[in-house]
Design a protein around this motif. Structure first.
Motif, PDB file in Angstrom:
ATOM      1  N   HIS A  57      59.493 111.388  50.596  1.00 14.77           N
ATOM      2  CA  HIS A  57      58.470 110.335  50.558  1.00 14.77           C
ATOM      3  C   HIS A  57      58.441 109.541  49.253  1.00 14.77           C
ATOM      4  N   GLN A  58      59.622 109.231  48.743  1.00 15.97           N
ATOM      5  CA  GLN A  58      59.725 108.358  47.580  1.00 15.97           C
ATOM      6  C   GLN A  58      60.572 107.150  47.943  1.00 15.97           C
ATOM      7  N   VAL A  59      60.163 106.011  47.417  1.00 21.49           N
ATOM      8  CA  VAL A  59      60.914 104.771  47.572  1.00 21.49           C
ATOM      9  C   VAL A  59      61.806 104.652  46.338  1.00 21.49           C
ATOM     10  N   LYS A  60      63.109 104.713  46.532  1.00 25.17           N
ATOM     11  CA  LYS A  60      64.033 104.610  45.401  1.00 25.17           C
ATOM     12  C   LYS A  60      64.251 103.140  45.080  1.00 25.17           C
ATOM     13  N   VAL A  61      64.186 102.805  43.789  1.00 23.48           N
ATOM     14  CA  VAL A  61      64.354 101.417  43.371  1.00 23.48           C
ATOM     15  C   VAL A  61      65.324 101.311  42.196  1.00 23.48           C
ATOM     16  N   ARG A  62      65.880 100.122  42.065  1.00 26.47           N
ATOM     17  CA  ARG A  62      66.658  99.768  40.879  1.00 26.47           C
ATOM     18  C   ARG A  62      65.899  98.633  40.213  1.00 26.47           C
ATOM     19  N   VAL A 103      64.922  98.474  52.699  1.00 32.24           N
ATOM     20  CA  VAL A 103      65.966  98.345  51.686  1.00 32.24           C
ATOM     21  C   VAL A 103      66.155  96.860  51.393  1.00 32.24           C
ATOM     22  N   GLU A 104      66.294  96.542  50.119  1.00 30.80           N
ATOM     23  CA  GLU A 104      66.426  95.196  49.551  1.00 30.80           C
ATOM     24  C   GLU A 104      65.086  94.482  49.357  1.00 30.80           C
ATOM     25  N   ALA A 105      63.968  95.116  49.730  1.00 33.88           N
ATOM     26  CA  ALA A 105      62.659  94.509  49.478  1.00 33.88           C
ATOM     27  C   ALA A 105      62.410  94.474  47.975  1.00 33.88           C
ATOM     28  N   ARG A 106      61.675  93.477  47.542  1.00 32.11           N
ATOM     29  CA  ARG A 106      61.295  93.331  46.133  1.00 32.11           C
ATOM     30  C   ARG A 106      59.992  94.089  45.884  1.00 32.11           C
ATOM     31  N   ILE A 107      59.908  94.747  44.737  1.00 35.33           N
ATOM     32  CA  ILE A 107      58.676  95.450  44.370  1.00 35.33           C
ATOM     33  C   ILE A 107      58.241  95.035  42.970  1.00 35.33           C
ATOM     34  N   LEU A 126      48.063 111.389  51.365  1.00 34.95           N
ATOM     35  CA  LEU A 126      48.048 109.966  51.719  1.00 34.95           C
ATOM     36  C   LEU A 126      49.451 109.373  51.700  1.00 34.95           C
ATOM     37  N   VAL A 127      50.270 109.793  50.737  1.00 41.37           N
ATOM     38  CA  VAL A 127      51.654 109.321  50.662  1.00 41.37           C
ATOM     39  C   VAL A 127      52.407 109.749  51.924  1.00 41.37           C
ATOM     40  N   ARG A 128      52.242 111.017  52.328  1.00 39.57           N
ATOM     41  CA  ARG A 128      52.917 111.523  53.539  1.00 39.57           C
ATOM     42  C   ARG A 128      52.414 110.811  54.791  1.00 39.57           C
ATOM     43  N   GLU A 129      51.096 110.686  54.927  1.00 32.12           N
ATOM     44  CA  GLU A 129      50.511 110.059  56.121  1.00 32.12           C
ATOM     45  C   GLU A 129      50.886 108.587  56.245  1.00 32.12           C
ATOM     46  N   SER A 130      51.138 107.933  55.135  1.00 31.58           N
ATOM     47  CA  SER A 130      51.452 106.501  55.118  1.00 31.58           C
ATOM     48  C   SER A 130      52.946 106.213  55.110  1.00 31.58           C
ATOM     49  N   TRP A 131      53.783 107.259  55.191  1.00 35.36           N
ATOM     50  CA  TRP A 131      55.218 107.090  54.996  1.00 35.36           C
ATOM     51  C   TRP A 131      55.843 106.069  55.954  1.00 35.36           C
ATOM     52  N   GLU A 132      55.541 106.152  57.247  1.00 35.31           N
ATOM     53  CA  GLU A 132      56.125 105.194  58.203  1.00 35.31           C
ATOM     54  C   GLU A 132      55.731 103.766  57.850  1.00 35.31           C
ATOM     55  N   ALA A 133      54.481 103.550  57.498  1.00 38.18           N
ATOM     56  CA  ALA A 133      54.020 102.213  57.109  1.00 38.18           C
ATOM     57  C   ALA A 133      54.688 101.768  55.809  1.00 38.18           C
ATOM     58  N   THR A 134      54.899 102.702  54.884  1.00 38.94           N
ATOM     59  CA  THR A 134      55.577 102.385  53.629  1.00 38.94           C
ATOM     60  C   THR A 134      56.992 101.913  53.881  1.00 38.94           C
ATOM     61  N   VAL A 135      57.740 102.651  54.700  1.00 33.95           N
ATOM     62  CA  VAL A 135      59.126 102.286  55.011  1.00 33.95           C
ATOM     63  C   VAL A 135      59.182 100.924  55.702  1.00 33.95           C
ATOM     64  N   ALA A 136      58.227 100.681  56.593  1.00 31.66           N
ATOM     65  CA  ALA A 136      58.183  99.382  57.290  1.00 31.66           C
ATOM     66  C   ALA A 136      57.867  98.246  56.317  1.00 31.66           C
ATOM     67  N   ALA A 137      56.968  98.488  55.370  1.00 29.37           N
ATOM     68  CA  ALA A 137      56.572  97.453  54.419  1.00 29.37           C
ATOM     69  C   ALA A 137      57.605  97.223  53.322  1.00 29.37           C
ATOM     70  N   LEU A 138      58.421  98.256  53.052  1.00 31.56           N
ATOM     71  CA  LEU A 138      59.382  98.183  51.948  1.00 31.56           C
ATOM     72  C   LEU A 138      60.790  98.549  52.415  1.00 31.56           C
ATOM     73  N   VAL A 189      56.863  96.585  35.899  1.00 25.51           N
ATOM     74  CA  VAL A 189      58.282  96.389  36.174  1.00 25.51           C
ATOM     75  C   VAL A 189      58.455  95.766  37.555  1.00 25.51           C
ATOM     76  N   SER A 190      59.636  95.236  37.785  1.00 30.57           N
ATOM     77  CA  SER A 190      59.984  94.722  39.107  1.00 30.57           C
ATOM     78  C   SER A 190      61.372  95.229  39.451  1.00 30.57           C
ATOM     79  N   GLY A 191      61.672  95.235  40.733  1.00 35.04           N
ATOM     80  CA  GLY A 191      62.971  95.723  41.150  1.00 35.04           C
ATOM     81  C   GLY A 191      63.191  95.557  42.635  1.00 35.04           C
ATOM     82  N   GLU A 192      64.187  96.283  43.118  1.00 33.81           N
ATOM     83  CA  GLU A 192      64.598  96.191  44.511  1.00 33.81           C
ATOM     84  C   GLU A 192      64.710  97.589  45.114  1.00 33.81           C
ATOM     85  N   VAL A 193      64.230  97.726  46.338  1.00 34.40           N
ATOM     86  CA  VAL A 193      64.332  98.996  47.057  1.00 34.40           C
ATOM     87  C   VAL A 193      65.806  99.240  47.394  1.00 34.40           C
TER      88      VAL A 193
END
Length: 104
Positions: A90-95, A31-35, A17-29, A79-83
């Motif tokens: 297929h990982q979203v790196k955050v700080r 760089v600089e998006a808040r999580i 599911l993570v792999r299949e959703s990767w394009e949607a994940t990148v679009a939704a998150l 936690v909260s942070g920034e992409v």
């Protein structure tokens, strides 16, 4: 219980599911998006986070972005942070915000 654990359990999205959703994940998150999310795994190199707004995404906050002398958040912590990057595996790196505050 060991303080380090890989993400497991029903709250962890399946790898396919993570792999299949990767394009949607990148679009939704972009760089600089808040999580906001929950720590679902801890390793010596960082923490894995289930992102609240994107259920098939896993974030990784690596210790390379953590200020010296701080501790990793505990399992179950919210936690909260920034992409800061999208990793090829297929990982979203955050700080994390708590790390940014410590740098100021």
């Amino acid at each position: 219980m060991d303080e380090y654990a890989w993400p497991t359990g029903p709250e962890v999205p399946a790898a396919d599911l993570v792999r299949e959703s990767w394009e949607a994940t990148v679009a939704a998150l972009p760089v600089e998006a808040r999580i906001i999310g929950e720590v679902i795994g801890r390793q010596r190199f960082g923490v894995f986070i289930r992102i609240d707004s994107v259920p098939n995404a896993i974030a990784l906050a690596e210790i390379t972005a953590m200020p010296h002398g701080m501790d990793l958040p505990a399992l179950g912590a919210f936690v909260s942070g920034e992409v800061i990057w999208h990793a090829a595996h297929h990982q979203v790196k955050v700080r994390l915000d708590e790390w940014l505050a410590a740098d100021e």
